[in-house]
Design a protein around this motif. Sequence first.
Motif, PDB file in Angstrom:
ATOM      1  N   VAL A 187      80.082  13.167   9.690  1.00 53.09           N
ATOM      2  CA  VAL A 187      79.571  12.397  10.822  1.00 53.09           C
ATOM      3  C   VAL A 187      79.601  13.235  12.098  1.00 53.09           C
ATOM      4  O   VAL A 187      78.648  13.220  12.888  1.00 53.09           O
ATOM      5  CB  VAL A 187      80.366  11.083  10.990  1.00 53.09           C
ATOM      6  CG1 VAL A 187      79.956  10.362  12.276  1.00 53.09           C
ATOM      7  CG2 VAL A 187      80.146  10.169   9.784  1.00 53.09           C
ATOM      8  N   LEU A 188      80.666  13.976  12.325  1.00 48.73           N
ATOM      9  CA  LEU A 188      80.742  14.821  13.521  1.00 48.73           C
ATOM     10  C   LEU A 188      79.642  15.882  13.522  1.00 48.73           C
ATOM     11  O   LEU A 188      79.056  16.178  14.567  1.00 48.73           O
ATOM     12  CB  LEU A 188      82.119  15.485  13.617  1.00 48.73           C
ATOM     13  CG  LEU A 188      83.306  14.581  13.934  1.00 48.73           C
ATOM     14  CD1 LEU A 188      84.600  15.386  13.958  1.00 48.73           C
ATOM     15  CD2 LEU A 188      83.121  13.835  15.248  1.00 48.73           C
ATOM     16  N   ALA A 189      79.359  16.453  12.357  1.00 50.19           N
ATOM     17  CA  ALA A 189      78.263  17.431  12.270  1.00 50.19           C
ATOM     18  C   ALA A 189      76.938  16.772  12.615  1.00 50.19           C
ATOM     19  O   ALA A 189      76.115  17.338  13.356  1.00 50.19           O
ATOM     20  CB  ALA A 189      78.213  18.042  10.870  1.00 50.19           C
ATOM     21  N   ASP A 190      76.721  15.573  12.110  1.00 53.69           N
ATOM     22  CA  ASP A 190      75.482  14.855  12.391  1.00 53.69           C
ATOM     23  C   ASP A 190      75.349  14.520  13.876  1.00 53.69           C
ATOM     24  O   ASP A 190      74.236  14.465  14.413  1.00 53.69           O
ATOM     25  CB  ASP A 190      75.439  13.566  11.557  1.00 53.69           C
ATOM     26  CG  ASP A 190      74.130  12.816  11.717  1.00 53.69           C
ATOM     27  OD1 ASP A 190      73.072  13.400  11.429  1.00 53.69           O
ATOM     28  OD2 ASP A 190      74.165  11.635  12.145  1.00 53.69           O
ATOM     29  N   GLN A 191      76.486  14.327  14.541  1.00 53.86           N
ATOM     30  CA  GLN A 191      76.476  14.039  15.969  1.00 53.86           C
ATOM     31  C   GLN A 191      76.249  15.290  16.823  1.00 53.86           C
ATOM     32  O   GLN A 191      76.064  15.190  18.024  1.00 53.86           O
ATOM     33  CB  GLN A 191      77.796  13.380  16.382  1.00 53.86           C
ATOM     34  CG  GLN A 191      78.031  11.998  15.791  1.00 53.86           C
ATOM     35  CD  GLN A 191      77.057  10.978  16.321  1.00 53.86           C
ATOM     36  OE1 GLN A 191      76.953  10.749  17.523  1.00 53.86           O
ATOM     37  NE2 GLN A 191      76.309  10.352  15.421  1.00 53.86           N
ATOM     38  N   GLY A 192      76.280  16.461  16.196  1.00 56.56           N
ATOM     39  CA  GLY A 192      76.017  17.697  16.923  1.00 56.56           C
ATOM     40  C   GLY A 192      77.238  18.403  17.466  1.00 56.56           C
ATOM     41  O   GLY A 192      77.116  19.312  18.305  1.00 56.56           O
ATOM     42  N   PHE A 193      78.433  18.016  16.999  1.00 56.46           N
ATOM     43  CA  PHE A 193      79.638  18.684  17.492  1.00 56.46           C
ATOM     44  C   PHE A 193      79.727  20.126  16.990  1.00 56.46           C
ATOM     45  O   PHE A 193      80.343  20.978  17.627  1.00 56.46           O
ATOM     46  CB  PHE A 193      80.885  17.907  17.062  1.00 56.46           C
ATOM     47  CG  PHE A 193      81.176  16.710  17.919  1.00 56.46           C
ATOM     48  CD1 PHE A 193      81.834  16.851  19.138  1.00 56.46           C
ATOM     49  CD2 PHE A 193      80.805  15.435  17.521  1.00 56.46           C
ATOM     50  CE1 PHE A 193      82.121  15.756  19.941  1.00 56.46           C
ATOM     51  CE2 PHE A 193      81.075  14.329  18.316  1.00 56.46           C
ATOM     52  CZ  PHE A 193      81.732  14.490  19.524  1.00 56.46           C
ATOM     53  N   PHE A 194      79.129  20.399  15.848  1.00 59.88           N
ATOM     54  CA  PHE A 194      79.106  21.753  15.291  1.00 59.88           C
ATOM     55  C   PHE A 194      77.975  21.810  14.267  1.00 59.88           C
ATOM     56  O   PHE A 194      77.542  20.774  13.754  1.00 59.88           O
ATOM     57  CB  PHE A 194      80.453  22.123  14.641  1.00 59.88           C
ATOM     58  CG  PHE A 194      80.953  21.106  13.651  1.00 59.88           C
ATOM     59  CD1 PHE A 194      80.505  21.098  12.324  1.00 59.88           C
ATOM     60  CD2 PHE A 194      81.871  20.133  14.044  1.00 59.88           C
ATOM     61  CE1 PHE A 194      80.962  20.161  11.422  1.00 59.88           C
ATOM     62  CE2 PHE A 194      82.325  19.179  13.145  1.00 59.88           C
ATOM     63  CZ  PHE A 194      81.869  19.193  11.830  1.00 59.88           C
ATOM     64  N   PRO A 195      77.475  23.007  13.943  1.00 62.09           N
ATOM     65  CA  PRO A 195      76.410  23.120  12.943  1.00 62.09           C
ATOM     66  C   PRO A 195      76.916  22.683  11.564  1.00 62.09           C
ATOM     67  O   PRO A 195      78.001  23.098  11.136  1.00 62.09           O
ATOM     68  CB  PRO A 195      76.070  24.614  12.955  1.00 62.09           C
ATOM     69  CG  PRO A 195      76.606  25.129  14.246  1.00 62.09           C
ATOM     70  CD  PRO A 195      77.810  24.303  14.561  1.00 62.09           C
ATOM     71  N   GLU A 196      76.124  21.879  10.874  1.00 59.33           N
ATOM     72  CA  GLU A 196      76.574  21.365   9.584  1.00 59.33           C
ATOM     73  C   GLU A 196      76.821  22.483   8.576  1.00 59.33           C
ATOM     74  O   GLU A 196      77.649  22.346   7.668  1.00 59.33           O
ATOM     75  CB  GLU A 196      75.559  20.373   9.012  1.00 59.33           C
ATOM     76  CG  GLU A 196      76.061  19.695   7.753  1.00 59.33           C
ATOM     77  CD  GLU A 196      75.121  18.631   7.232  1.00 59.33           C
ATOM     78  OE1 GLU A 196      75.065  18.457   5.999  1.00 59.33           O
ATOM     79  OE2 GLU A 196      74.442  17.974   8.052  1.00 59.33           O
ATOM     80  N   VAL A 197      76.147  23.615   8.731  1.00 59.62           N
ATOM     81  CA  VAL A 197      76.320  24.719   7.795  1.00 59.62           C
ATOM     82  C   VAL A 197      77.775  25.185   7.739  1.00 59.62           C
ATOM     83  O   VAL A 197      78.225  25.747   6.721  1.00 59.62           O
ATOM     84  CB  VAL A 197      75.383  25.888   8.164  1.00 59.62           C
ATOM     85  CG1 VAL A 197      75.805  26.539   9.478  1.00 59.62           C
ATOM     86  CG2 VAL A 197      75.323  26.926   7.041  1.00 59.62           C
TER      87      VAL A 197
END
Length: 272
Positions: A74-84
């Motif tokens: 969820v945090l990756a989807d919110q843009g806190f860090f790149p999902e990769v």
Amino acid sequence: MESLAKKSIEYRKRILKYIYKAKAGHTGGSLSCVDILNVLYNRVMHVGPSNFDSPDRDRYIQSKGHCVEALFVVLADQGFFPEVELENLCQGGSHFIGHPTRKVPGVEQNTGALGHGLSLSVGMAIAGKLDAKDYKVFTLMGDGELAEGSNWEAALTAAHYKLDNLCAIIDYNQLQISAPTREVCNTDPVADKFKSFGWEVIEVDGHDVDELEETFRSLPLTTEKPSLVIAHTIKGKGISYMENVLKWHHGVPSEQEYEQAQKELDDALLAL
């Protein structure tokens, strides 16, 4: 609501993807709580990468820290860090380990030692009152961790200080690592216990994104009382062979199981 339901399914696909690649993770509990995180981060809380340093942001503490895969996705989807970056989950040298750490952008507090999240959240809520801030504090707890005595000290304190800016959520899936929760240490009736401690309590379907959003938007449930949301959930939700099966507390799917799980989720997306 359809877009929110779709996002829940997509989150489940990603949770399984990264657990399967890492060969480690708390699969069942991440699948049971992800709808709650979906609604909080996408519809309710005022927090994101742009305001995470603001003293006015809403706070979220994942007390059941072992289900961190749901939070990371969820945090990756919110843009806190790149999902990769999640490709490195549970790998040597990675900050993406098996429990939340503040080295990961978007994580408020290190958690994982069960029973501490509510105490941390009470402190944050008291600080908000003292500073005359309008932010809300949310914490997600497991039903199994309610056997920890620190939860009940925190519950007493929250009611004493009339923390209506605090919402505790219980992921009530009724299973923990070794057995059904009632067999390990029965804490029922949970609602009655928290009410007797001075909390306002509501019970909801923890997979109904519409009901979850309506509930969270109505907070506080009562002024001058902390709110408890008991979210009735299914461990392993969304995967037929995982639902309500104890071994998936910390299970990693085989290649065949992984492919079946992804197909079931793809079918669920098509059915929306």
